[in-house]
Design a protein around this motif. Structure first.
Motif: not given
Lengths: 282, 329
Positions: A143-152, A108-109
């Motif tokens: 929206a930006l936070g959602l993009m940070m999730i998989p990278i982190t 999913a990530a």
């Protein structure tokens, strides 16, 4: 040396030189971008840029103070939303989960990581703008936070796994419970890597424009609270660059310089932290 | 990039041997539950995203069906929505980008992996990583003020005078258009191709090179006929990754493609792409059918990148496993 061999040697040297040339071209693009931005942006940057609101159309001067604050608020919200999910999710993957669950979460990530940023914008719009009937800082930040999730998540997990098993076993042998081991031994041992992961994720979303277009939208004035549309540096660069006013173009260059400077500095710092070792020596 | 699923199995035997109550008292079960909730929310958000895209595009999916992809009228006033020009623009710009970026990217990767001393290679890779971090709106900014005038004044006229007999290079030179968008995209995806290809090339076992050299191959022959074919799958993976990025790229393309829904053979013609039309029209879309048509375009974009990213990951994992497997043998 016969002719055939000489020809082969020539081809070899020629092609290898060409690959060097390719590398040179690729890297020189970076210095070209930097140089051009410093040249154009540096000339238009001033104290006003950081302290004044945008001037009305037709008037020269003005700045982007509201966009700078807007970007800061958006990124704060993004980190508040994205980093905990990424961090704790990574702890679950590295320390607790079975292999099937881990596979699903990782899949999913990775999927989320590949979603084009404009599609993330659509998602945030239908979830956080449509029901409330207005654009908001909140929607943009999420929206930006959602993009940070998989990278982190993915890099934190990798760094947690790189902590040597002996440390884990040592803590367990002293009678520490699992969560105590994680909180006092494993996470501190990997903190440099985790910090790098968070910084890189932050830098990645700091320049994102597409997800903000219809979530945070834009604003010519200050945006009080979290519930109203807000200006942000990347969106300002976009609107100012495609507008027909000479003065706006200058402002766009200045904003570009500030944004790129911020992102490159964070990247260099993050990589500097990492180059001193991911965690404690093995 | 490769998934490390083999190391560290979940709960250690130590924790499972204790009773559930003991683990609960020590807080392990609570920590497990809390972190599980965070991990599960990642899956939940992803599922929700797909669901929202599907649900949000129900109207045009039912009304137009497959016609949506085959017709080219995009007329919000008459409620007619056909996505063909946008799909065409997306594919053409991505193709131009790959044609320009692949040779350059792979060439640079070969230099970094095979030729450059380790220190130089690492330094250059550092710059390449920074290049990959430059946000797309900055590329757009430079595209508008540098690439577009350059195209209009020099490159397009000279292409027209040399290769003008091809339908690809006909028509007036506006500066904006498919070709310009492709060039900007190429510059943007080159760092991705270089990084991944370099990694894959470095994972090719040393014996392969030594064997070729000892048989009398020149340095280039050993690289081109042995090392590159060995790493072929992974290099394809890097190209797929770049393609996925190029298809989904929004800001830079929006700023230089010209934003006119056209299907034309000429690369000089202004066009439109899926991501660009969403970026430009989403906030102005009045009426459910209009908005939902745009969401359906988002769904198309999502599916395209989903397939390409999946294929890319698979190819890269296959190559790096093959490399390490042969190295151990």
């Amino acid at each position: 040396m016969n002719g055939r061999l000489r020809w082969r040697k020539f081809v070899s040297n020629f092609m290898l030189t060409m690959t060097g040339l390719c590398a040179l071209i690729a890297v020189s693009v970076l210095f070209f971008i930097l140089g051009y931005l410093v040249f154009h942006g540096g000339a238009s940057i001033s104290w006003n840029f950081f302290t004044k609101l945008p001037a009305p159309v037709g008037e020269t001067g003005g700045g982007m103070a509201n966009a700078i604050l807007g970007s800061a608020k958006l990124l704060f919200l993004a980190s508040l939303f994205g980093v905990p999910i990424g961090f704790f999710g990574a702890i679950y993957l590295a320390e607790f989960s079975g292999s099937t669950t881990a596979f699903i979460v990782r899949y999913a990530a990775d999927l989320l990581n590949g979603v084009p940023s404009i599609v993330i914008g659509i998602f945030a719009y239908s979830l956080l703008v449509l029901p409330f009937k207005h654009f908001s800082t909140l929607a943009g930040g999420c929206a930006l936070g959602l993009m940070m999730i998989p990278i982190t998540l993915r890099s934190t997990e990798e760094f947690l796994r790189s902590v040597p098993g002996a440390l884990r076993e040592g803590a367990m042998a002293l009678g520490a419970s699992k969560w105590r081991t994680i909180a006092t031994v494993i996470v501190p041992a990997a903190y440099r890597g985790i910090l790098t992961a968070v910084l890189l994720a932050f830098a990645r979303v700091a320049g994102e424009t597409a997800p903000l277009l219809f979530t945070a939208f834009g604003n010519r004035f200050w945006s009080p609270g979290w519930n109203q549309p807000t200006a942000s540096l990347p969106v300002m660069i976009f609107t100012y660059a495609i507008a027909p006013y000479e003065d706006w173009h200058r402002q766009a260059w200045a904003a570009g310089l500030v944004l790129l400077g911020l992102i490159l500095v964070i990247n260099i710092v993050a990589r500097g932290i990492l180059s001193r070792g991911i965690s404690v020596p093995r | 990039m490769a998934t490390t699923s083999t190391t560290v199995p979940g709960p250690s035997p130590l924790s499972t041997s204790r009773s559930f109550l003991a683990r609960l008292r020590e807080g392990d079960e609570i920590a497990r539950l809390i972190t599980f909730l965070f991990a599960a929310s990642v899956v939940l958000l992803t599922v929700l995203l797909v669901f929202e895209l599907w649900q949000g595009s129900a109207l045009p999916r039912h009304k137009f069906g497959f016609e949506f992809f085959r017709t080219s009228t995009w007329d919000p006033i008459a409620d007619q929505f056909g996505a063909l020009p946008f799909i065409y623009g997306t594919l053409v710009t991505a193709a131009v980008a790959l044609i320009l970026a692949v040779p350059l990217g792979i060439g640079a990767a070969i230099f970094l992996a095979e030729l450059a001393p380790a220190r130089l290679s690492d330094t250059l890779e550092f710059f390449i990583d920074l290049l990959a971090a430059v946000p797309s709106v900055i590329y757009g900014l430079l595209g508008v003020f540098i690439v577009v005038p350059l195209m209009r004044l020099y490159i397009q006229p000279s292409l027209k005078s040399t290769l003008g007999f091809l339908p690809l290079f006909k028509g007036p030179a506006y500066g904006v258009g498919f070709l310009t968008a492709g060039v900007v995209l190429a510059i943007m995806v080159i760092p991705y191709i270089i990084s991944v290809s370099r990694e894959v090339l470095l994972s090719v076992p040393r014996d392969q090179r030594e064997a070729a050299l000892s048989l009398g191959a020149t340095r280039w022959e050993s690289t081109w006929k042995v090392v590159v074919p060995f790493a072929r799958t992974g290099i394809f993976g890097s190209i797929f990754l770049a393609l996925a990025r190029a298809l989904g790229e929004t800001m830079a393309v929006t700023m230089v493609i010209g934003n006119t829904p056209t299907i034309a053979a000429s690369l000089f013609s202004p066009g439109y792409s899926i991501a660009a039309v969403i970026a430009n029209e989403f906030t102005e879309a009045t009426g459910d059918l209009y908005l939902q048509s745009l969401i359906e375009l988002g769904l198309v974009l999502f599916l395209l990148t989903f397939i390409l990213n999946g294929a890319a990951r698979l190819l890269i994992v296959i190559t790096s496993q093959r490399g390490s497997g042969m190295g151990n043998a």
